[in-house]
Design a protein around this motif. Structure first.
Motif, PDB file in Angstrom:
ATOM      1  N   GLY A   1      -3.227 -25.829  -6.575  1.00 63.70           N
ATOM      2  CA  GLY A   1      -4.506 -25.519  -5.944  1.00 63.70           C
ATOM      3  C   GLY A   1      -4.368 -24.812  -4.612  1.00 63.70           C
ATOM      4  N   THR A   2      -3.138 -24.775  -4.066  1.00 61.74           N
ATOM      5  CA  THR A   2      -2.921 -24.032  -2.824  1.00 61.74           C
ATOM      6  C   THR A   2      -3.229 -22.558  -3.070  1.00 61.74           C
ATOM      7  OG1 THR A   2      -1.217 -25.569  -2.074  1.00 61.74           O
ATOM      8  CG2 THR A   2      -1.222 -23.390  -1.066  1.00 61.74           C
ATOM      9  N   LYS A   3      -3.928 -21.925  -2.113  1.00 60.11           N
ATOM     10  CA  LYS A   3      -4.329 -20.532  -2.281  1.00 60.11           C
ATOM     11  C   LYS A   3      -3.576 -19.625  -1.316  1.00 60.11           C
ATOM     12  CE  LYS A   3      -8.978 -21.466  -4.064  1.00 60.11           C
ATOM     13  NZ  LYS A   3     -10.429 -21.193  -3.918  1.00 60.11           N
ATOM     14  N   ILE A   4      -3.073 -18.519  -1.844  1.00 60.54           N
ATOM     15  CA  ILE A   4      -2.440 -17.486  -1.030  1.00 60.54           C
ATOM     16  C   ILE A   4      -3.357 -16.275  -1.071  1.00 60.54           C
ATOM     17  CG2 ILE A   4      -0.357 -16.133  -0.625  1.00 60.54           C
ATOM     18  CD1 ILE A   4       0.040 -18.728  -3.164  1.00 60.54           C
ATOM     19  N   THR A   5      -3.885 -15.886   0.093  1.00 59.11           N
ATOM     20  CA  THR A   5      -4.887 -14.818   0.151  1.00 59.11           C
ATOM     21  C   THR A   5      -4.299 -13.546   0.741  1.00 59.11           C
ATOM     22  OG1 THR A   5      -6.674 -16.439   0.407  1.00 59.11           O
ATOM     23  CG2 THR A   5      -7.161 -14.169   1.032  1.00 59.11           C
ATOM     24  N   PHE A   6      -4.518 -12.437   0.035  1.00 66.69           N
ATOM     25  CA  PHE A   6      -4.181 -11.117   0.545  1.00 66.69           C
ATOM     26  C   PHE A   6      -5.498 -10.417   0.883  1.00 66.69           C
ATOM     27  CE2 PHE A   6      -0.451 -12.269  -1.847  1.00 66.69           C
ATOM     28  CZ  PHE A   6       0.598 -11.707  -1.128  1.00 66.69           C
ATOM     29  N   PRO A   7      -5.850 -10.358   2.176  1.00 68.73           N
ATOM     30  CA  PRO A   7      -7.137  -9.773   2.560  1.00 68.73           C
ATOM     31  C   PRO A   7      -7.266  -8.325   2.103  1.00 68.73           C
ATOM     32  CG  PRO A   7      -6.162 -10.961   4.401  1.00 68.73           C
ATOM     33  CD  PRO A   7      -5.101 -10.858   3.341  1.00 68.73           C
ATOM     34  N   GLU A   8      -8.417  -8.033   1.500  1.00 70.20           N
ATOM     35  CA  GLU A   8      -8.802  -6.674   1.106  1.00 70.20           C
ATOM     36  C   GLU A   8      -7.816  -6.017   0.141  1.00 70.20           C
ATOM     37  OE1 GLU A   8      -9.828  -4.320   4.485  1.00 70.20           O
ATOM     38  OE2 GLU A   8     -11.452  -5.671   5.087  1.00 70.20           O
ATOM     39  N   LYS A   9      -7.111  -6.846  -0.646  1.00 70.47           N
ATOM     40  CA  LYS A   9      -6.239  -6.321  -1.689  1.00 70.47           C
ATOM     41  C   LYS A   9      -6.873  -6.462  -3.071  1.00 70.47           C
ATOM     42  CE  LYS A   9      -2.519  -4.815   0.439  1.00 70.47           C
ATOM     43  NZ  LYS A   9      -2.075  -3.403   0.293  1.00 70.47           N
ATOM     44  N   GLY A  10      -8.184  -6.772  -3.090  1.00 68.74           N
ATOM     45  CA  GLY A  10      -8.898  -6.876  -4.351  1.00 68.74           C
ATOM     46  C   GLY A  10      -9.566  -5.558  -4.698  1.00 68.74           C
ATOM     47  N   ASN A  11     -10.548  -5.620  -5.569  1.00 70.59           N
ATOM     48  CA  ASN A  11     -11.255  -4.412  -6.008  1.00 70.59           C
ATOM     49  C   ASN A  11     -12.171  -3.870  -4.925  1.00 70.59           C
ATOM     50  OD1 ASN A  11     -10.127  -4.363  -8.596  1.00 70.59           O
ATOM     51  ND2 ASN A  11     -11.643  -5.799  -9.377  1.00 70.59           N
ATOM     52  N   HIS A  12     -12.408  -2.563  -4.981  1.00 71.15           N
ATOM     53  CA  HIS A  12     -13.367  -1.906  -4.097  1.00 71.15           C
ATOM     54  C   HIS A  12     -14.691  -1.751  -4.830  1.00 71.15           C
ATOM     55  CE1 HIS A  12     -10.253   0.150  -1.242  1.00 71.15           C
ATOM     56  NE2 HIS A  12      -9.863  -1.051  -1.623  1.00 71.15           N
ATOM     57  N   GLU A  13     -15.781  -1.819  -4.069  1.00 65.72           N
ATOM     58  CA  GLU A  13     -17.108  -1.573  -4.611  1.00 65.72           C
ATOM     59  C   GLU A  13     -17.871  -0.693  -3.636  1.00 65.72           C
ATOM     60  OE1 GLU A  13     -19.085  -5.246  -5.310  1.00 65.72           O
ATOM     61  OE2 GLU A  13     -17.618  -5.988  -6.763  1.00 65.72           O
ATOM     62  N   THR A  14     -18.750   0.144  -4.152  1.00 63.08           N
ATOM     63  CA  THR A  14     -19.550   1.007  -3.302  1.00 63.08           C
ATOM     64  C   THR A  14     -20.432   0.172  -2.382  1.00 63.08           C
ATOM     65  OG1 THR A  14     -19.600   2.688  -5.034  1.00 63.08           O
ATOM     66  CG2 THR A  14     -21.243   2.869  -3.287  1.00 63.08           C
ATOM     67  N   GLY A  15     -20.436   0.523  -1.100  1.00 65.68           N
ATOM     68  CA  GLY A  15     -21.289  -0.165  -0.146  1.00 65.68           C
ATOM     69  C   GLY A  15     -20.783  -1.523   0.278  1.00 65.68           C
ATOM     70  N   ALA A  16     -19.514  -1.806   0.013  1.00 64.06           N
ATOM     71  CA  ALA A  16     -18.961  -3.117   0.363  1.00 64.06           C
ATOM     72  C   ALA A  16     -17.533  -2.968   0.834  1.00 64.06           C
ATOM     73  CB  ALA A  16     -19.018  -4.066  -0.838  1.00 64.06           C
ATOM     74  N   ALA A  17     -17.107  -3.907   1.668  1.00 68.82           N
ATOM     75  CA  ALA A  17     -15.705  -3.945   2.073  1.00 68.82           C
ATOM     76  C   ALA A  17     -14.867  -4.414   0.887  1.00 68.82           C
ATOM     77  CB  ALA A  17     -15.519  -4.898   3.261  1.00 68.82           C
TER      78      ALA A  17
ATOM     79  N   ARG B   1      -5.585  -2.872  -9.313  1.00 69.96           N
ATOM     80  CA  ARG B   1      -6.927  -3.043  -8.749  1.00 69.96           C
ATOM     81  C   ARG B   1      -7.671  -1.717  -8.727  1.00 69.96           C
ATOM     82  NH1 ARG B   1      -6.810  -2.658  -2.617  1.00 69.96           N
ATOM     83  NH2 ARG B   1      -4.830  -1.648  -2.106  1.00 69.96           N
ATOM     84  N   ILE B   2      -8.982  -1.813  -8.554  1.00 73.83           N
ATOM     85  CA  ILE B   2      -9.843  -0.633  -8.521  1.00 73.83           C
ATOM     86  C   ILE B   2     -10.090  -0.239  -7.074  1.00 73.83           C
ATOM     87  CG2 ILE B   2     -12.129   0.273  -9.087  1.00 73.83           C
ATOM     88  CD1 ILE B   2     -12.184  -1.704 -11.437  1.00 73.83           C
ATOM     89  N   VAL B   3      -9.857   1.039  -6.752  1.00 74.36           N
ATOM     90  CA  VAL B   3     -10.140   1.562  -5.413  1.00 74.36           C
ATOM     91  C   VAL B   3     -11.051   2.784  -5.552  1.00 74.36           C
ATOM     92  CG1 VAL B   3      -7.950   0.715  -4.491  1.00 74.36           C
ATOM     93  CG2 VAL B   3      -8.086   3.038  -5.400  1.00 74.36           C
ATOM     94  N   LEU B   4     -11.695   3.145  -4.453  1.00 74.16           N
ATOM     95  CA  LEU B   4     -12.584   4.304  -4.429  1.00 74.16           C
ATOM     96  C   LEU B   4     -11.918   5.421  -3.638  1.00 74.16           C
ATOM     97  CD1 LEU B   4     -15.979   2.515  -3.617  1.00 74.16           C
ATOM     98  CD2 LEU B   4     -15.018   3.026  -5.860  1.00 74.16           C
ATOM     99  N   ASP B   5     -12.009   6.652  -4.166  1.00 71.61           N
ATOM    100  CA  ASP B   5     -11.477   7.769  -3.403  1.00 71.61           C
ATOM    101  C   ASP B   5     -12.512   8.227  -2.382  1.00 71.61           C
ATOM    102  OD1 ASP B   5     -13.374   9.252  -4.775  1.00 71.61           O
ATOM    103  OD2 ASP B   5     -11.927  10.176  -6.142  1.00 71.61           O
TER     104      ASP B   5
END
Length: 316
Positions: A188-204, A161-165
């Motif tokens: 179709g069951t979803k397993i969610t890992f909160p905030e383990k996706g990509n980072h974007e400027t100005g966003a969580a 994933r993409i993170v910001l320094d």
């Protein structure tokens, strides 16, 4: 001097207005509570300190008082030097320090604030009132065998994933996540890992979502919580009976005795031998066995004669 606002913002005492803004922007993004789901309380405290430091050092009047008298000067209400209040001998009532709301300051820089969740009121503000918009979620299919969905399993998944320094520069990191697949989960069951996706400027950070996908099985077919198996038997077995052995998804041999005549399309239902019901532990769906009777492709004259002799005596 009490609180060292320069140290909090990581700038020197002769920092320019641009330096102050740049440092605030970097630190506010780093310590916003929405980007620190694990240590939210610590992040809220630091976010509040950073916002208060920026509020003072970005305002020439407040910064002048702070440089001369420190935090006590701001709280006590000392007027800045050469002000009309000082000349008039107003003393401690000449200036009143009221820290701005931390979320208001953050919104000025980044916008995109979800004010519908409300903002904290009162002096100093807090990091937990407004909410950052989240970056788009990352979705990945997670193919599973029917055996895995029957018995449950654990998977190790390597993600990238993409993170910001701290300076906001994007980079790629790799991580291994553990996924617990529970018995009875469906396609179709979803397993969610909160905030383990990509980072974007100005966003969580966005969420990472794995979506269960079911691989085809060579023997069983799933229908909701039920399992279906197509069993082919000969005409002889259909007429005279037979004992079958069905191997279940967890490796058990399930005996099935056919004593009645089996007609094409006949279905035998065995309760509680289907898929586990994830929301009702200890309970399973049904095992439905559908029979297909295999007829001979041809009969000899003697065989036909024997069948007429045997079947002709039966009554319909």
């Amino acid at each position: 001097m009490g609180v060292d606002y320069y140290n909090i913002l990581k700038v020197s005492r002769n920092a320019s207005e641009g330096d102050v803004k740049k440092s605030y922007k970097r630190l506010a993004m780093k310590w916003h509570p929405d980007k620190n789901a694990v240590n939210t309380k610590e992040a809220e405290a630091k976010f509040k300190q950073i916002s208060e430091a920026y509020d003072v050092l970005s305002d020439p009047k407040k910064r002048q008082i702070y440089d001369l008298y420190g935090e006590e000067g701001l709280i006590s209400g000392y007027p800045p030097p050469n002000s009309s209040d000082r000349d008039a001998g107003v003393g401690g009532n000449g200036f009143k320090f009221s820290p701005r709301d931390a979320d208001d300051i953050f919104e000025e820089f980044f916008g995109g604030f979800d004010v519908g969740r409300g903002k904290s009121s009162g002096g100093g503000g807090g990091g937990g009132g407004g909410r950052l918009k989240k970056a788009a979620a990352m979705e990945n299919k997670l193919p599973c065998t029917l055996e895995e969905l029957y018995k449950g399993s654990r998977r190790k998944m390597q993600i990238s994933r993409i993170v910001l320094d701290e300076s906001g520069k994007p980079g790629t990191v790799e991580e291994v996540l553990s996924i617990h697949i529970k018995p009875g989960w469906k396609k179709g069951t979803k397993i969610t890992f909160p905030e383990k996706g990509n980072h974007e400027t100005g966003a969580a950070p966005g969420d990472l979502i794995f979506v269960i996908d079911e691989k085809p099985h060579k023997v069983f077919k799933r229908d909701g919580n039920d399992l279906i198996i197509n069993q082919r038997i000969s005409l002889l077995d259909a007429l005279t009976g037979k004992t079958l052995s069905i191997t279940t998804l967890d490796g058990r041999d399930l005996p099935l005795t056919l004593s009645d005549i089996v007609k094409p399309g006949h279905e035998v239902v065995i309760e509680n031998e289907g898929m586990p019901i994830s929301k009702e532990p200890g309970k399973n769906g049904k095992l439905r066995i559908k029979f297909d009777v295999k007829f001979p492709s041809r009969l000899s004259t003697d065989q036909k004669s024997d069948l007429r002799r045997v079947l002709g005596r039966t009554t319909v």
